[in-house]
Enzyme design. Structure first.
Site, PDB file in Angstrom:
ATOM      1  N   CYS A 200      29.335  20.862 -16.804  1.00 59.05           N
ATOM      2  CA  CYS A 200      27.691  21.358 -16.241  1.00 59.05           C
ATOM      3  C   CYS A 200      27.022  19.872 -15.938  1.00 59.05           C
ATOM      4  CB  CYS A 200      27.320  21.947 -17.358  1.00 59.05           C
ATOM      5  SG  CYS A 200      28.034  23.663 -17.878  1.00 59.05           S
TER       6      CYS A 200
ATOM      7  N   GLU B 154      22.734  16.591 -17.799  1.00 57.58           N
ATOM      8  CA  GLU B 154      23.631  16.412 -18.814  1.00 57.58           C
ATOM      9  C   GLU B 154      24.922  15.341 -18.238  1.00 57.58           C
ATOM     10  OE1 GLU B 154      25.243  20.041 -20.764  1.00 57.58           O
ATOM     11  OE2 GLU B 154      27.268  18.914 -20.749  1.00 57.58           O
TER      12      GLU B 154
ATOM     13  N   ARG C 234      23.708  18.715 -27.070  1.00 54.24           N
ATOM     14  CA  ARG C 234      24.276  17.618 -25.998  1.00 54.24           C
ATOM     15  C   ARG C 234      23.289  16.055 -26.073  1.00 54.24           C
ATOM     16  NH1 ARG C 234      26.528  21.332 -26.652  1.00 54.24           N
ATOM     17  NH2 ARG C 234      27.206  22.692 -24.912  1.00 54.24           N
TER      18      ARG C 234
END
Ligand SMILES: Cc1cc2nc3c(=O)[nH]c(=O)nc-3n(C[C@H](O)[C@H](O)[C@H](O)COP(=O)(O)OP(=O)(O)OC[C@H]3O[C@@H](n4cnc5c(N)ncnc54)[C@H](O)[C@@H]3O)c2cc1C
Length: 286
Positions: A210, A280, A162
């Site tokens: 998320c 995130e 990510r």
């Protein structure tokens, strides 16, 4: 006064899947590379802050909005020659995943349920089910405000879980090329992943996916659940009862409530397990 007390103005809430965010100085939908260049040039010459967004599916905007110009990427070109797919950064990533699998190409089945743009997927190195964007990326075309347009080969770029080199700095992703491989099983794999997602994620509610990156040992959702925080609320912001790494907006959640909930989750998880959760979701301050 328009929605939420602001004089009739477009709100960033309408450009984020969270449904949260006040106004900006300007919100411009950009449909060509020339428009992107001109808009950034204009912001630089007037000293205005600017930010490029895709579908706002990984962003938390401030309740006061953004004190600058928001450039909404709508560069939606699409072409393919055999296994190489070249796509504008504003093209829907889920759409690309579905389309390529239907055409019998494998590599982007995981994208079928990711509601962002190709540009957002490159910047976030979006991924699911053991696959990620960087795995199938061949090259990225970027606009660098000082050096112009460049095409960068995948091997020149350091991607991580990510993370990508585009999360810092001012480079704008204009397009990406993906190398796929033929597979008769691609469509079935796509459908399997979509069904799994439907069962495990709160897809009917407003969220930004998320909230935390998964720590190496265990998923962030499992940790939050273990700490007894599934369903926990701060105002209208709630830890999803379906997937504990999602925060959902129950209707009128504010940015402050989401931030307070994020802080609370981090604090309790750290206290009970010693593990530090890392965001995130990207918060855009006013
Ligand atoms: C229901 C749901 C499910 C999700 N599932 C997943 C999943 O399985 N896996 C996953 O990884 N993510 C998932 N996400 C999160 C999100 O969809 C991805 O991170 C996606 O890649 C973000 O794309 P976007 O276009 O919405 O980017 P945005 O949210 O608009 O932007 C994200 C960041 O990238 C920057 N950015 C966007 N476009 C550009 C550009 N062209 N040039 C430069 N910078 C840019 C923005 O400034 C911002 O910092 C999910 C989200 C939701 C709501």
């Amino acid at each position: 006064l328009g929605a939420r007390g602001y004089p009739h103005k477009k709100l960033l809430a309408d450009y984020s899947t969270f449904g949260i965010g006040g106004p900006a100085q300007q919100i411009l939908e950009i449909r060509s590379v020339a428009e992107m260049e001109a808009a950034i040039q204009h912001c630089r010459s007037t000293g205005q802050r600017w930010i490029v967004i895709g579908k706002g599916s990984n962003i938390l905007f401030n309740d006061r909005g953004f004190d600058g110009v928001v450039l909404v990427n709508r560069l939606e070109s699409f072409s393919h020659r055999r296994s190489l797919f070249e796509v504008g950064a504003g093209y829907g990533f889920a759409r690309l995943g579905v389309q390529t699998a239907r055409l019998g190409w494998s590599g982007l089945e995981f994208a079928g349920g990711i509601p962002g743009t190709v540009g957002g997927a490159v910047v976030m190195n979006a991924g699911a089910d053991g696959a990620e964007t960087a795995d199938v990326l061949e090259s990225v075309q970027v606009l660098c405000p000082t050096e112009g347009i460049q095409t960068l080969a995948r091997r020149e770029l350091a991607f991580g879980y990510r993370s990508s080199p585009f999360q810092e700095g001012e480079q704008v992703v204009l397009a990406a090329a993906f190398r796929l491989h033929p597979s008769a099983a691609a469509q079935a794999r796509l459908l399997e992943l979509l069904a799994k997602r439907k069962a495990k994620q709160p897809l009917r509610e407003q969220s930004a996916g998320c909230v935390f990156r998964n720590p190496s040992q265990i998923s962030a959702g499992a940790l939050i659940e273990q700490c007894g925080l599934k369903g926990h609320c701060v105002g209208q912001a709630q830890v999803s009862t379906i997937h504990a790494n999602f925060i959902v907006n129950r209707g009128e959640a504010t940015c402050q409530q989401v931030l307070a909930l994020i802080d609370h989750l981090k604090e309790v998880v750290k206290h009970q397990t010693g593990i530090e959760l890392e965001n995130e979701v990207r918060y855009v301050p006013f």
